[in-house]
Design an enzyme around this catalytic site. Structure first.
Site, short mmCIF file in Angstrom:
data_model
loop_
_atom_site.label_atom_id
_atom_site.label_comp_id
_atom_site.label_asym_id
_atom_site.label_seq_id
_atom_site.Cartn_x
_atom_site.Cartn_y
_atom_site.Cartn_z
N LYS A 1 -9.95 -6.56 3.25
CA LYS A 1 -10.38 -6.86 1.82
C LYS A 1 -9.48 -8.26 1.51
O LYS A 1 -9.97 -8.93 0.72
CB LYS A 1 -10.03 -5.93 0.91
CG LYS A 1 -10.55 -4.68 1.08
CD LYS A 1 -12.34 -4.57 0.97
CE LYS A 1 -12.74 -3.40 0.92
NZ LYS A 1 -14.22 -3.45 1.01
N ASP A 2 -8.73 -8.72 2.41
CA ASP A 2 -8.10 -9.92 2.09
C ASP A 2 -9.26 -11.09 2.24
O ASP A 2 -9.08 -12.05 1.51
CB ASP A 2 -6.83 -10.29 3.21
CG ASP A 2 -5.50 -9.77 2.64
OD1 ASP A 2 -5.63 -8.99 1.79
OD2 ASP A 2 -4.48 -9.94 3.49
#
Length: 345
Positions: free
Chosen positions: A45-46
């Protein structure tokens, strides 16, 4: 100077592929795991957090006193909170009560304001974490709602990064890609890129037992009878995200909580990879797929392992939690004694 960065965000992306040697040894293919836990926020998700926020900055939607609001099962929230610290924004997150305390602790440690909402309500219920996030965004001045489930930038982040990385790392030899589906962005963006390079690459989505995504892919209809509570976080849905490109996916495999839990622990025990619950789920998806599909020694399979097991210590890695679910007594690998702790009195 080499390997030196201005801030933590410079570490996002370029995650490694690691060959699986033991868990999948019965499958006659070369199988790699893409370890997204090597991102600084410890999850895939970064990538979307940075991509979506920087896109909003370019459009002038985010200013010095802006507030970022989002719905999350934990990982997206952690990534957004991390990016917001570096960028100087406030972060407000809505999570479901299925999210374990250690994930909420991570979010609060990075300065996020967290609202915990009931998981087992319809998506359009005003108490759901989707609706709570939307309400907070509407009521908060100078806020930006990330809306990862319906944001095409979720797909684009992986089209720009994850897909090209996999193609280059495998030298274009990849034949199958497996990934869990939640918002759908990771699988969809990667699949879009890879299918453009080679349309023969098989894209397999892994769905949760209790989710509607598999049956929707097969019938084009929502089957409400499929919906029931389940434990795997960040996977499956009771709504259809627009960030999930069903036309890029060849097939879905549905996995359950118990089998996924044991695969997660098996991977730690046999491969020394401490992955999250979805690590076991995507691996279980491969195993089930292999029961009905032939692999050969020329096949090159990539599994996307989305996050790190440190966020599941009180869940799938906890003997107590496993016993509470009734899983320990039904371990199909007969590893009950390995999973237990010897208490010396």
């Amino acid at each position: 100077m080499s390997n030196v960065y201005d801030n933590i965000l410079g570490l996002i992306g370029s995650t490694p592929l690691v060959k699986l040697n033991t868990v999948t040894k019965e499958i006659p293919a070369t199988i790699y795991a893409k370890l997204e836990s090597y991102n600084p926020g410890h999850s895939t998700k970064d990538r979307i957090a940075l991509h979506i926020i920087e896109n909003a900055e370019k459009k002038g939607l985010l200013k010095e006193d802006s507030v970022v609001v989002e719905t999350t099962s934990g990982n997206t929230g952690f990534s957004l909170a991390m990016v917001c610290i570096i960028k100087g924004y406030k972060c407000i997150l809505a999570v479901s009560d299925k999210t374990k305390p250690e994930k909420i602790a991570y979010l609060k440690a990075l300065g996020a304001t967290v609202y915990v909402c009931p998981a087992n309500v319809p998506a359009n219920d005003p108490r759901s974490y989707y609706e709570v996030a939307k309400r907070i965004a509407a009521e908060t001045p100078n806020s930006v709602y990330i809306n990862q489930y319906f944001n095409e930038l979720n797909i684009d982040a992986h089209y720009q990064t994850t897909g090209p990385e996999i193609w280059e790392q495998t030298q274009g030899k990849i034949t199958h890609l497996f990934a869990c589906t939640g918002t759908g962005g990771t699988l969809s963006g990667s699949a879009k890129f890879l299918k453009e390079k080679n349309p023969d690459i098989k894209i397999i989505g892994v769905d949760a037992d209790g989710s509607i995504l598999k049956s929707y892919h097969e019938t084009g209809e929502i089957h409400k009878e499929d919906v029931h509570p389940y434990q795997i976080e960040g996977m499956g849905k009771n709504l259809i995200p627009s960030a999930l490109l069903f036309d890029k996916i060849d097939e879905f495999v549905r996995v359950n909580d118990e089998m996924s839990a044991y695969r997660t622990r098996e991977i730690a025990l046999k491969e020394a990879i401490m992955g999250g619950y979805t690590t076991g789920a995507v691996t279980q998806g491969l195993m089930q797929y292999a029961n009905s599909h032939q692999f050969n020694e020329n096949d090159l399979v990539v599994l996307i392992y989305p996050d790190h097991g440190s966020r599941y210590i009180t869940k799938v890695y906890s003997d107590k939690w496993m016993a509470e679910q009734g899983f320990v007594n039904n371990c199909f690998h007969n590893y009950d004694e390995v999973f237990k702790t010897e208490i010396i009195k």
